[in-house]
Write a protein that holds these residues in place. Sequence first.
Motif, PDB file in Angstrom:
ATOM      1  N   TYR A 274      -7.379  42.978 -10.393  1.00 16.93           N
ATOM      2  CA  TYR A 274      -6.530  44.131 -10.101  1.00 16.93           C
ATOM      3  C   TYR A 274      -7.340  45.122  -9.275  1.00 16.93           C
ATOM      4  CZ  TYR A 274      -3.722  48.331 -10.473  1.00 16.93           C
ATOM      5  OH  TYR A 274      -2.995  49.453 -10.158  1.00 16.93           O
ATOM      6  N   ASN A 275      -6.978  45.284  -8.024  1.00 18.63           N
ATOM      7  CA  ASN A 275      -7.663  46.216  -7.114  1.00 18.63           C
ATOM      8  C   ASN A 275      -9.182  46.047  -7.174  1.00 18.63           C
ATOM      9  OD1 ASN A 275      -5.177  47.174  -6.368  1.00 18.63           O
ATOM     10  ND2 ASN A 275      -5.316  49.102  -7.496  1.00 18.63           N
ATOM     11  N   GLY A 276      -9.611  44.809  -7.047  1.00 23.16           N
ATOM     12  CA  GLY A 276     -11.042  44.510  -7.154  1.00 23.16           C
ATOM     13  C   GLY A 276     -11.708  44.132  -5.851  1.00 23.16           C
TER      14      GLY A 276
ATOM     15  N   ASP B 114      -3.544  37.709 -10.370  1.00 24.07           N
ATOM     16  CA  ASP B 114      -3.626  39.088  -9.874  1.00 24.07           C
ATOM     17  C   ASP B 114      -2.491  39.931 -10.452  1.00 24.07           C
ATOM     18  OD1 ASP B 114      -4.955  40.941  -7.736  1.00 24.07           O
ATOM     19  OD2 ASP B 114      -2.783  41.211  -7.528  1.00 24.07           O
ATOM     20  N   ASP B 115      -2.876  41.106 -10.954  1.00 19.06           N
ATOM     21  CA  ASP B 115      -1.923  41.964 -11.659  1.00 19.06           C
ATOM     22  C   ASP B 115      -1.314  43.015 -10.730  1.00 19.06           C
ATOM     23  OD1 ASP B 115      -0.516  42.465 -13.947  1.00 19.06           O
ATOM     24  OD2 ASP B 115      -2.021  43.777 -14.845  1.00 19.06           O
ATOM     25  N   LYS B 116      -0.781  42.537  -9.592  1.00 23.62           N
ATOM     26  CA  LYS B 116      -0.088  43.382  -8.602  1.00 23.62           C
ATOM     27  C   LYS B 116      -1.043  44.402  -7.956  1.00 23.62           C
ATOM     28  CE  LYS B 116       4.554  45.323  -7.913  1.00 23.62           C
ATOM     29  NZ  LYS B 116       4.946  44.231  -6.992  1.00 23.62           N
ATOM     30  N   SER B 117      -2.123  43.876  -7.375  1.00 26.80           N
ATOM     31  CA  SER B 117      -3.084  44.727  -6.684  1.00 26.80           C
ATOM     32  C   SER B 117      -2.445  45.397  -5.465  1.00 26.80           C
ATOM     33  CB  SER B 117      -4.292  43.896  -6.221  1.00 26.80           C
ATOM     34  OG  SER B 117      -5.083  43.495  -7.300  1.00 26.80           O
ATOM     35  N   THR B 118      -2.951  46.582  -5.148  1.00 31.80           N
ATOM     36  CA  THR B 118      -2.456  47.311  -3.980  1.00 31.80           C
ATOM     37  C   THR B 118      -3.516  47.432  -2.894  1.00 31.80           C
ATOM     38  OG1 THR B 118      -3.067  49.409  -5.031  1.00 31.80           O
ATOM     39  CG2 THR B 118      -0.806  48.634  -5.352  1.00 31.80           C
ATOM     40  N   ASP B 119      -4.692  46.818  -3.119  1.00 31.13           N
ATOM     41  CA  ASP B 119      -5.739  46.834  -2.099  1.00 31.13           C
ATOM     42  C   ASP B 119      -5.803  45.451  -1.436  1.00 31.13           C
ATOM     43  OD1 ASP B 119      -6.894  45.271  -4.033  1.00 31.13           O
ATOM     44  OD2 ASP B 119      -8.700  46.487  -4.266  1.00 31.13           O
ATOM     45  N   HIS B 120      -6.979  45.039  -0.993  1.00 36.77           N
ATOM     46  CA  HIS B 120      -7.124  43.769  -0.271  1.00 36.77           C
ATOM     47  C   HIS B 120      -7.588  42.622  -1.175  1.00 36.77           C
ATOM     48  CE1 HIS B 120      -6.442  46.051   3.335  1.00 36.77           C
ATOM     49  NE2 HIS B 120      -7.518  46.794   3.143  1.00 36.77           N
ATOM     50  N   THR B 121      -7.424  42.769  -2.471  1.00 35.88           N
ATOM     51  CA  THR B 121      -7.895  41.731  -3.394  1.00 35.88           C
ATOM     52  C   THR B 121      -7.253  40.375  -3.099  1.00 35.88           C
ATOM     53  OG1 THR B 121      -8.285  43.336  -5.168  1.00 35.88           O
ATOM     54  CG2 THR B 121      -8.030  41.036  -5.814  1.00 35.88           C
ATOM     55  N   ILE B 122      -5.956  40.334  -2.963  1.00 35.71           N
ATOM     56  CA  ILE B 122      -5.251  39.070  -2.748  1.00 35.71           C
ATOM     57  C   ILE B 122      -5.706  38.410  -1.448  1.00 35.71           C
ATOM     58  CG2 ILE B 122      -2.998  38.063  -2.222  1.00 35.71           C
ATOM     59  CD1 ILE B 122      -1.794  39.969  -4.267  1.00 35.71           C
TER      60      ILE B 122
ATOM     61  N   ARG C 206     -10.772  24.275  -5.386  1.00 35.70           N
ATOM     62  CA  ARG C 206     -10.725  24.438  -6.843  1.00 35.70           C
ATOM     63  C   ARG C 206     -10.094  25.758  -7.263  1.00 35.70           C
ATOM     64  NH1 ARG C 206     -16.907  23.783  -8.270  1.00 35.70           N
ATOM     65  NH2 ARG C 206     -16.950  25.221  -6.468  1.00 35.70           N
ATOM     66  N   ILE C 207      -9.880  26.652  -6.304  1.00 33.79           N
ATOM     67  CA  ILE C 207      -9.360  27.988  -6.595  1.00 33.79           C
ATOM     68  C   ILE C 207      -7.837  28.005  -6.461  1.00 33.79           C
ATOM     69  CG2 ILE C 207      -9.426  30.433  -5.946  1.00 33.79           C
ATOM     70  CD1 ILE C 207     -12.173  29.841  -4.637  1.00 33.79           C
ATOM     71  N   SER C 208      -7.180  28.592  -7.443  1.00 32.69           N
ATOM     72  CA  SER C 208      -5.731  28.797  -7.368  1.00 32.69           C
ATOM     73  C   SER C 208      -5.418  30.249  -7.692  1.00 32.69           C
ATOM     74  CB  SER C 208      -4.988  27.864  -8.327  1.00 32.69           C
ATOM     75  OG  SER C 208      -5.446  28.032  -9.656  1.00 32.69           O
ATOM     76  N   LEU C 209      -4.389  30.777  -7.056  1.00 34.79           N
ATOM     77  CA  LEU C 209      -4.031  32.189  -7.205  1.00 34.79           C
ATOM     78  C   LEU C 209      -2.587  32.321  -7.679  1.00 34.79           C
ATOM     79  CD1 LEU C 209      -4.478  35.272  -6.712  1.00 34.79           C
ATOM     80  CD2 LEU C 209      -3.764  34.859  -4.333  1.00 34.79           C
ATOM     81  N   TYR C 210      -2.392  33.173  -8.681  1.00 37.52           N
ATOM     82  CA  TYR C 210      -1.057  33.487  -9.188  1.00 37.52           C
ATOM     83  C   TYR C 210      -0.866  35.003  -9.078  1.00 37.52           C
ATOM     84  CZ  TYR C 210      -1.385  28.805 -11.164  1.00 37.52           C
ATOM     85  OH  TYR C 210      -1.541  27.445 -11.323  1.00 37.52           O
ATOM     86  N   LYS C 211       0.286  35.414  -8.554  1.00 42.01           N
ATOM     87  CA  LYS C 211       0.549  36.836  -8.315  1.00 42.01           C
ATOM     88  C   LYS C 211       1.645  37.321  -9.257  1.00 42.01           C
ATOM     89  CE  LYS C 211      -0.190  35.791  -3.417  1.00 42.01           C
ATOM     90  NZ  LYS C 211       0.445  35.808  -2.077  1.00 42.01           N
ATOM     91  N   ASN C 212       1.329  38.314 -10.050  1.00 37.84           N
ATOM     92  CA  ASN C 212       2.328  38.891 -10.948  1.00 37.84           C
ATOM     93  C   ASN C 212       3.332  39.740 -10.166  1.00 37.84           C
ATOM     94  OD1 ASN C 212       1.006  37.749 -13.108  1.00 37.84           O
ATOM     95  ND2 ASN C 212      -0.128  39.618 -13.628  1.00 37.84           N
ATOM     96  N   GLU C 213       4.592  39.634 -10.530  1.00 40.30           N
ATOM     97  CA  GLU C 213       5.621  40.437  -9.882  1.00 40.30           C
ATOM     98  C   GLU C 213       5.630  41.870 -10.399  1.00 40.30           C
ATOM     99  OE1 GLU C 213       9.378  38.515 -10.231  1.00 40.30           O
ATOM    100  OE2 GLU C 213       8.755  36.762  -9.041  1.00 40.30           O
ATOM    101  N   GLU C 214       5.058  42.059 -11.579  1.00 40.46           N
ATOM    102  CA  GLU C 214       4.902  43.399 -12.138  1.00 40.46           C
ATOM    103  C   GLU C 214       3.536  43.488 -12.797  1.00 40.46           C
ATOM    104  OE1 GLU C 214       7.533  44.245 -15.362  1.00 40.46           O
ATOM    105  OE2 GLU C 214       7.350  42.235 -16.230  1.00 40.46           O
ATOM    106  N   ASN C 215       3.040  44.711 -12.964  1.00 40.79           N
ATOM    107  CA  ASN C 215       1.746  44.916 -13.589  1.00 40.79           C
ATOM    108  C   ASN C 215       1.863  44.681 -15.089  1.00 40.79           C
ATOM    109  OD1 ASN C 215      -0.315  46.905 -15.017  1.00 40.79           O
ATOM    110  ND2 ASN C 215      -1.146  46.399 -13.011  1.00 40.79           N
ATOM    111  N   LEU C 216       1.106  43.699 -15.607  1.00 37.81           N
ATOM    112  CA  LEU C 216       1.207  43.318 -17.014  1.00 37.81           C
ATOM    113  C   LEU C 216       0.197  44.033 -17.907  1.00 37.81           C
ATOM    114  CD1 LEU C 216       1.625  39.423 -16.665  1.00 37.81           C
ATOM    115  CD2 LEU C 216       3.417  41.174 -16.875  1.00 37.81           C
TER     116      LEU C 216
END
Length: 306
Positions: A17-19, A44-52, A64-74
């Motif tokens: 998250y925004n990391g 990712d917990d709905k980051s607003t920076d360039h994390t994704i 080996r890396i997979s990314l899942y994006k939350n639609e809302e901040n959990l």
Amino acid sequence: MQTMKDFPLVSIVMCSYNGAKYIDEQMDSLVNQTYQNLEIIVVDDKSTDHTIAKIEEWMKKDSRISLYKNEENLGYNRNFEKAISLAKGAYISLSDQDDIWCENKIEHLLSLFDQEDVVLVHARSVEFVDGKCLYPKVKLLRMFHGNDPKKLFYDNQIGGHRIMFKHKLVDRIIPIPPNMFYDWWIGVVATCNGSINSSESFLVKYRIHDANSHINVPKAVKAAHIDHIEAWKCFLTIEEMKQDDKLFLKNLITVFDEHRKKKKLFDHKLFSFLFKNRKIVFANRRRLVKDFLFLKFLFYYTIVKF
């Protein structure tokens, strides 16, 4: 000749998250582990920076890396719960987005599963500030091992960024209670379903920085972040917990609940309970609660924490 498939799959689970500022260093330490049969799951917990965007760049370099994006901040509990549920490995290791792992972390933790009943292992970490490691007080704390949950009720010794556990714990861990630190919950659940092993090795640089909630937050505010009495009540729901441990926990809840209602600076009943059980409630202290040290701990845990 052995290949990666001859070794058990380990799932590294990261919640982001925004990391963006530090995540590249952590990702670099993950993909370059000496143990290579890994899947790296980032939720990712709905980051607003360039994390994704940064994670997507890493995905291009390492399959080996997979990314899942939350639609809302959990929030961190539900986010880790989701991430853990996605893991396919026989072993699961949790990762913060801004730490740095030693290259042999996974290999070393796997070696600690040396007995069949060991379901969770952990090692040491060192605080990392402005490029420097801060070691001074960390070795005054014991590393928890064994299967006595009573030693974790009062003072959690299981840090999420330092652990690895067997996949068979997942069904016991999930769901994670909302009023609970996820790593505290995992540690206690592990003691009720097997045993914990530990290592004195420092395997993680635990980064402390301005955006990290560990810093710049008064102790009283941190304490208020979770209601310990309500958290203890959650532990009572663990079906596998022994009755003697539940009885101790019920007494712990009672004595602190009464203390909270009395609103007294000094509570003789609470003092007597803590003194009688000092080797349990302060089990992680190498210098066991003697003389003024006990009074110091009593003041902190009754006034600041509760």
